[in-house]
Design an enzyme around this catalytic site. Structure first.
Site, PDB file in Angstrom:
ATOM      1  CE  LYS A  27       7.699 -14.772  -5.769  1.00  8.79           C
ATOM      2  NZ  LYS A  27       6.251 -14.746  -5.958  1.00  8.79           N
ATOM      3  CG  ASP A  41       3.406 -19.849  -3.852  1.00  6.65           C
ATOM      4  OD1 ASP A  41       4.500 -19.587  -3.330  1.00  6.65           O
ATOM      5  OD2 ASP A  41       2.768 -19.061  -4.558  1.00  6.65           O
ATOM      6  CD  GLN A  50       3.834 -11.835  -7.220  1.00  7.26           C
ATOM      7  OE1 GLN A  50       4.695 -12.692  -7.381  1.00  7.26           O
ATOM      8  NE2 GLN A  50       3.613 -11.272  -6.049  1.00  7.26           N
TER       9      GLN A  50
END
Lengths: 369, 369
Positions: free
Chosen positions: B129, B196, B173
């Site tokens: 990422k 997200d 995460q």
């Protein structure tokens, strides 16, 4: 938002006994909005049937003599799912719990209803809610605002109810006047008192595995409750929901999925919806289209839950109209294993679930089990 | 949460060329967790494939010689949907916009990533990422906590990022150590920075007609973006989503419905899923079951989007394994009109959509168009 507006611009069939599909051209008749009293539209508003986009033809009568492909055995008539009786049972259960709560911790659940404007249908609907509260022992608080009130005035009152410990549920009667932002007003109701279950946070939790909504919207909750009370299995079954409104179709689909059904959602853009409904073990229909679901849309033995409550012209009725569902009862009841009638099916369940949600809220807010 | 744990207790087929269903008993072989390096599980974690409950047999190879009912014409091979290329295009578009934003208002989007513990797979994923952020010009901020950190410490940092105007997106995460409450931690991310799109408020808005989510979850957004970029019509089409996870299957179904597809959701409790998939114009599969969708599950001409990235044993590969999708590519690509490969299909889209969501957030927070 008013179902009558739609009806006025629609071609309506009063009889379709010789037709097997809604595209028949027999018996054309044009309605105007004046045919029905103003109070009827509440039925459709109640179920969020605001803009049916399904076939432009409306069937007011369907007969078993229509040319359906399915063989009907008159001896296998469907179980009639008696929503009126179940709703009565639920009201009694709620009343018992409210009485126990009052006895044990001295708390009486309270429901606040906000009504803006002077629509007769909305007033009737609010009155019915109040009456239902009275019968089970819920305190109801009603606030009426004139049509030309400002959004701020309404928001101020919602905020007051949010802070009021004697109020456990807050309802804003829809529709609101056009100068108000419905989304702003509904979002102002704190989620702990959103007994309608319409808050997006509640809907999100309903959609997500491992999350629990604080409240489930009343009408779809009522549909599932009917299945449960009639011991109709859901897990692993094929379910089709017709309609995808925020207050019935969409949450009904999410609820069925939570119960491990395999769900398909049919809507106005679906081609050949009958091909999909014919695969269903359970159909929940919530589109506001009279008699749309014909006998040949139904798999033999399927369970049919009809949320539609549609007024259709009936010269023989003293009121000049009668109420029919989205499902052609006459045909479908001979194919299905169980079916909800209209009226007396899902209809009475909505207010019963509202009372149940209000009790649930009071129990949770006072940590009462 | 770890896909490898599942694999270790599963019967796996390395070849099924002579079988037409996953219930074949040929070529049994037992895996242990040590067969795959630890980094592989990130593929499944990335796509939320944590507990596949579909058939207990895994097919590591499927061949077109299997006895499928569908006639395959080798000349009608499917269009390969090149997710790698589309993701590259999107990254370039994002980079151009970021550059324009910096030039015009002096703002550079920032993404904060929180990593707890020292799982190698999570570390790899976070590194990817960060690398992707670097290539498009997004500032990335990484905070690592030791495995035994307290929930409070993590929450405190999230709160700091919530208030930090240079941070426009916050990612936690997953998975978190078992002593932490994932729901509490994810809910702490303010919805304006929830790139997200997993917050229930976002999911609720995604489900509701007339509402707009602030962010759409990255992987399902990537699936729909692939359809759009390949001009594949969605409106009015029959779509089947296989899998109902919170981060792929469920939001993918909601997105397809928003685009007016008629959606069915198939899951581990569905009986005869192939009967439903065979009706689909579009299939999105996200279950983490190698080669589950065989050629005879697919309607000729259907479009297939394969979210699964499953490691299967391959002695010929230098790593001892290779990656396959949920869909048996070899068979299905001869029946479908378009298909995503694995790897190189949906996989690269997830991070591209994360970059796109971070840019979107920065634009919105700074009112930049």
């Amino acid at each position: 938002m008013d179902a009558l507006i739609h009806l006025s611009s629609t071609t309506i069939f009063t009889d379709c006994s010789s037709s097997s599909s809604s595209s028949s051209t027999a018996c054309l008749l044009h309605f105007t909005t004046t045919k029905f009293p103003n109070t009827i539209s509440r039925f459709n508003l109640q179920f969020g049937i605001s803009n049916p986009k399904f076939p432009k033809t409306i069937i007011t009568h369907c007969s078993s003599s229509s040319a359906t492909a399915i063989q009907v055995d008159n001896e296998t008539a469907a179980t009639v799912i008696d929503g009126k009786r179940v709703a009565k049972d639920i009201r009694e259960e709620v009343a018992v719990e409210i009485s126990r709560m009052k006895d044990e911790i001295g708390i009486v659940p309270g429901l606040a209803v906000i009504l803006v404007g002077d629509r007769k249908d909305s007033a009737t609907y609010v009155r019915n809610k109040k009456k239902a509260c009275d019968t089970v022992g819920i305190n109801s608080y009603e606030v009426r605002f004139p049509e030309d009130s400002s959004e701020e005035e309404v928001l101020k009152h919602i905020s007051k109810f949010n802070d009021d410990p004697s109020v456990h549920g807050i309802l804003v009667q829809l529709p609101l006047p056009s100068h108000m932002n419905e989304q702003n007003i509904l979002n102002a109701v704190c989620i702990e008192k959103d007994v309608d279950g319409f808050h997006p946070l509640n809907i999100g939790r309903l959609a997500m595995r491992g999350r629990e909504p604080l409240f489930v919207p009343c009408t779809p909750k009522g549909c599932i409750e009917l299945l449960h009370r009639y011991d109709i299995p859901i897990k692993g079954k094929r379910a089709v929901v017709i309609g995808r409104s925020n207050i019935v179709g969409m949450p009904a689909a999410l609820l069925l999925q939570r119960e491990d059904a395999t769900v398909s959602i049919v809507h106005s853009r679906t081609k050949n919806p009958e091909e999909i409904t014919r695969q269903a073990d359970i159909i929940i229909s919530a589109v506001g289209q009279p008699n749309m679901v014909r006998g040949n849309w139904v798999k033999p033995g399927a369970v049919l839950i009809d949320v539609g409550i549609n007024p259709v012209e009936d010269p023989e009725s003293p009121r000049g109209y009668r109420l029919v569902g989205d499902i052609c009862y006459e045909e479908a009841s001979k194919v299905a294993s169980a079916i909800t009638p209209v009226p007396g099916g899902v209809g009475p369940m909505t207010i019963a679930m509202l009372l149940s949600n209000t009790l649930l809220s009071a129990k949770r807010l006072h940590n009462f089990r």
